[in-house]
Design a protein around this motif. Structure first.
Motif, PDB file in Angstrom:
ATOM      1  N   UNK A  81       0.809  -1.217   0.000  1.00 37.64           N
ATOM      2  CA  UNK A  81       0.000   0.000   0.000  1.00 37.64           C
ATOM      3  C   UNK A  81       0.836   1.258   0.000  1.00 37.64           C
ATOM      4  N   UNK A  82       0.145   2.374  -0.144  1.00 37.17           N
ATOM      5  CA  UNK A  82       0.783   3.687  -0.245  1.00 37.17           C
ATOM      6  C   UNK A  82       1.530   4.018   1.050  1.00 37.17           C
ATOM      7  N   UNK A  83       2.818   4.287   0.923  1.00 34.30           N
ATOM      8  CA  UNK A  83       3.618   4.793   2.055  1.00 34.30           C
ATOM      9  C   UNK A  83       3.624   3.821   3.252  1.00 34.30           C
ATOM     10  N   UNK A  84       3.481   2.522   3.003  1.00 35.28           N
ATOM     11  CA  UNK A  84       3.483   1.577   4.129  1.00 35.28           C
ATOM     12  C   UNK A  84       4.887   1.483   4.718  1.00 35.28           C
ATOM     13  N   UNK A  85       4.998   1.808   5.997  1.00 33.64           N
ATOM     14  CA  UNK A  85       6.248   1.640   6.739  1.00 33.64           C
ATOM     15  C   UNK A  85       5.989   0.604   7.831  1.00 33.64           C
ATOM     16  N   UNK A  86       6.621  -0.539   7.682  1.00 32.31           N
ATOM     17  CA  UNK A  86       6.291  -1.663   8.554  1.00 32.31           C
ATOM     18  C   UNK A  86       6.713  -1.389  10.000  1.00 32.31           C
ATOM     19  N   UNK A  87       7.564  -0.355  10.217  1.00 30.85           N
ATOM     20  CA  UNK A  87       8.057  -0.049  11.571  1.00 30.85           C
ATOM     21  C   UNK A  87       7.030   0.683  12.431  1.00 30.85           C
ATOM     22  N   UNK A  88       6.049   1.326  11.758  1.00 31.99           N
ATOM     23  CA  UNK A  88       5.165   2.239  12.509  1.00 31.99           C
ATOM     24  C   UNK A  88       3.675   2.013  12.240  1.00 31.99           C
ATOM     25  N   UNK A  89       3.326   1.161  11.260  1.00 33.13           N
ATOM     26  CA  UNK A  89       1.950   1.193  10.760  1.00 33.13           C
ATOM     27  C   UNK A  89       1.050   0.087  11.308  1.00 33.13           C
ATOM     28  N   UNK A  90       1.561  -0.654  12.297  1.00 34.28           N
ATOM     29  CA  UNK A  90       0.699  -1.600  13.024  1.00 34.28           C
ATOM     30  C   UNK A  90       0.473  -1.052  14.427  1.00 34.28           C
ATOM     31  N   UNK A  91      -0.686  -1.322  15.016  1.00 36.26           N
ATOM     32  CA  UNK A  91      -0.961  -0.766  16.351  1.00 36.26           C
ATOM     33  C   UNK A  91      -0.055  -1.337  17.439  1.00 36.26           C
ATOM     34  N   UNK A  92       0.387  -2.591  17.262  1.00 40.85           N
ATOM     35  CA  UNK A  92       1.136  -3.206  18.350  1.00 40.85           C
ATOM     36  C   UNK A  92       1.962  -4.365  17.797  1.00 40.85           C
ATOM     37  N   UNK A  93       3.189  -4.482  18.312  1.00 40.04           N
ATOM     38  CA  UNK A  93       4.131  -5.513  17.852  1.00 40.04           C
ATOM     39  C   UNK A  93       4.641  -6.312  19.042  1.00 40.04           C
ATOM     40  N   UNK A  94       5.120  -7.509  18.743  1.00 36.65           N
ATOM     41  CA  UNK A  94       5.799  -8.301  19.774  1.00 36.65           C
ATOM     42  C   UNK A  94       7.242  -8.556  19.347  1.00 36.65           C
ATOM     43  N   UNK A  95       8.175  -8.349  20.271  1.00 41.78           N
ATOM     44  CA  UNK A  95       9.595  -8.593  20.024  1.00 41.78           C
ATOM     45  C   UNK A  95       9.962  -9.915  20.709  1.00 41.78           C
ATOM     46  N   UNK A  96      10.605 -10.780  19.956  1.00 44.36           N
ATOM     47  CA  UNK A  96      10.971 -12.104  20.456  1.00 44.36           C
ATOM     48  C   UNK A  96      12.480 -12.289  20.371  1.00 44.36           C
TER      49      UNK A  96
END
Lengths: 268, 268
Positions: A81-96
């Motif tokens: 999609x337009x201007x999708x930045x995977x670092x900021x565009x999800x509401x919540x992430x999990x780091x493993x």
């Protein structure tokens, strides 16, 4: 998070992603931007990415790839999609780290590395929308709960360091509707496609249908059969088992909302 | 009939029809001219034909029309194949008067009338071939018997003087194969299409799965479910119920073998 400021509904995936990026939306993405593909997320170091790509390729029903980074380290996903930045565009992430959950965050910019490869994996929201449009009742939707999911004894095809059994989601239907559900879902291979089983749960290693391993139990009426579909939790389970030194996933229910219309995933 | 002269197998529908016409072949057509569409036959006077056409139109799953006469009285059906003469090209016919079987003959030339309209209705042989080609086992084929068929409580949509319940055929499959069977049969709407039910026979008014109303019982293994498909006996049953003054059908198993490849019926 100022819930007073939070709009209850976004029609446009772009507007939703911008609000998430600005910190104005931090809830589950279910029901947002209806009509557009939402994706499960897995981010792995290049060292693990080839094995994982092969695992997805070998197991397209539980691990249908919608998009992959064009090169390691690129956080932008134009294909999604337009201007999708995977670092900021999800509401919540999990780091493993080494298979253990170490942190849950709303922005992974501080964790980004030049060797990270992003995988976007199809999600059942797309085919559920097609089923509802056809007039079928989705029990987890009508009961307002998460879909029930179960570990099975159906082995995935191993690839490199990844292996494990398939996780399935379950939706009950009367047989006539199950037949229609199979037809509709067959049109959407990139969101798990046709079911893998229906009827007797024990035939695929599920001992108690009332106690799902993930999500919530739903009512199964006497004239209904449980219909089991390969589930996007499968690749996450395989990652947890392989224990890569580093990995990022979405938090449950907090998906990447893409600009891809659900209808574009239909092969027929 | 000189069985010494009778070839056991015809590869070409045309050669088979010519042999039937010449009186050199009078057996069931099952297994003959593999790869080509075989059809159920119903011939009705013009006075009844419009009602019957509407009944088929309203009930496409049990009554899928493959071809209809271009005009009343024309015994030739170019749409079905080269030089097809409906009066001579089936091994055996049944003559009905006021709903009663009056005669079984191998040639209907003496019964032909200027007001007769021919209906060719799809038959399960076509989709069975597609299932076998995909590696599925068809129980009635592997056990060498006729497919079991049952009266149900599923009402057809009435049209004119025609009404009645759907007759279904049954084939058992493990669920995974049933899902594949549903996908494959969905490609062939003109030979009954996707099944109408699976699982509990009583849900569609079948009280004893071991005693079919037509055809033969087949083994259902413990891990299998019965899968029920709309059946071409349905229109025949509706005709018997409506009791037209005159009617001709094929004798069971003695179909019109057309020049239409089965693969041409696939919509996808």
């Amino acid at each position: 998070m100022d819930f007073q400021r939070m709009p209850s509904h976004f029609a446009s995936p772009y507007a939703l992603r911008q609000a998430i990026r600005a910190g104005d939306f931090a809830a589950n993405t279910s029901g947002q931007a209806p009509g557009f593909v939402q994706c499960n997320l897995a981010i792995l170091p290049r060292d693990w990415a080839m094995d994982f790509l092969q695992f997805c390729q070998a197991n397209p029903k539980p691990c249908p790839l919608v998009a992959v980074s064009d090169q390691p380290g690129n956080p932008l996903l134009a294909a999604a999609g337009e201007d999708v930045d995977i670092r900021t565009d999800l509401p919540r992430y999990r780091i493993w780290q080494n298979g253990a959950l170490t942190e849950e965050v709303s922005d992974i910019s501080a964790h980004w590395r030049d060797d990270l490869v992003t995988f976007l994996i199809g999600c059942s929201f797309s085919f559920e929308e097609a089923l509802v449009a056809d007039g079928l009742e989705i029990r987890n939707v009508s009961e307002g709960v998460n879909v029930p999911m179960y570990n099975t004894n159906l082995a995935c095809t191993p690839a490199g360091r990844f292996h494990g059994n398939m996780v399935v989601s379950m939706r009950p239907f009367v047989p006539r509707d199950a037949i229609r559900m199979i037809q509709i879902c067959s049109r959407f291979p990139s969101v798990h496609g046709a079911p893998v089983h229906f009827g007797d749960p024990q035939a695929i290693g599920i001992n108690n249908i009332d106690t799902p391993d993930y999500g919530d139990a739903v009512t199964i009426k006497p004239d209904e059969v449980p219909v089991f579909t390969a589930c996007g939790v499968t690749p996450q389970a395989a990652i947890m088992q392989a224990k890569p030194d580093f990995c990022i996933t979405h938090s449950p229910g907090c998906m990447l909302v893409t600009d891809i219309p659900n209808s574009k995933l239909a092969i027929l």
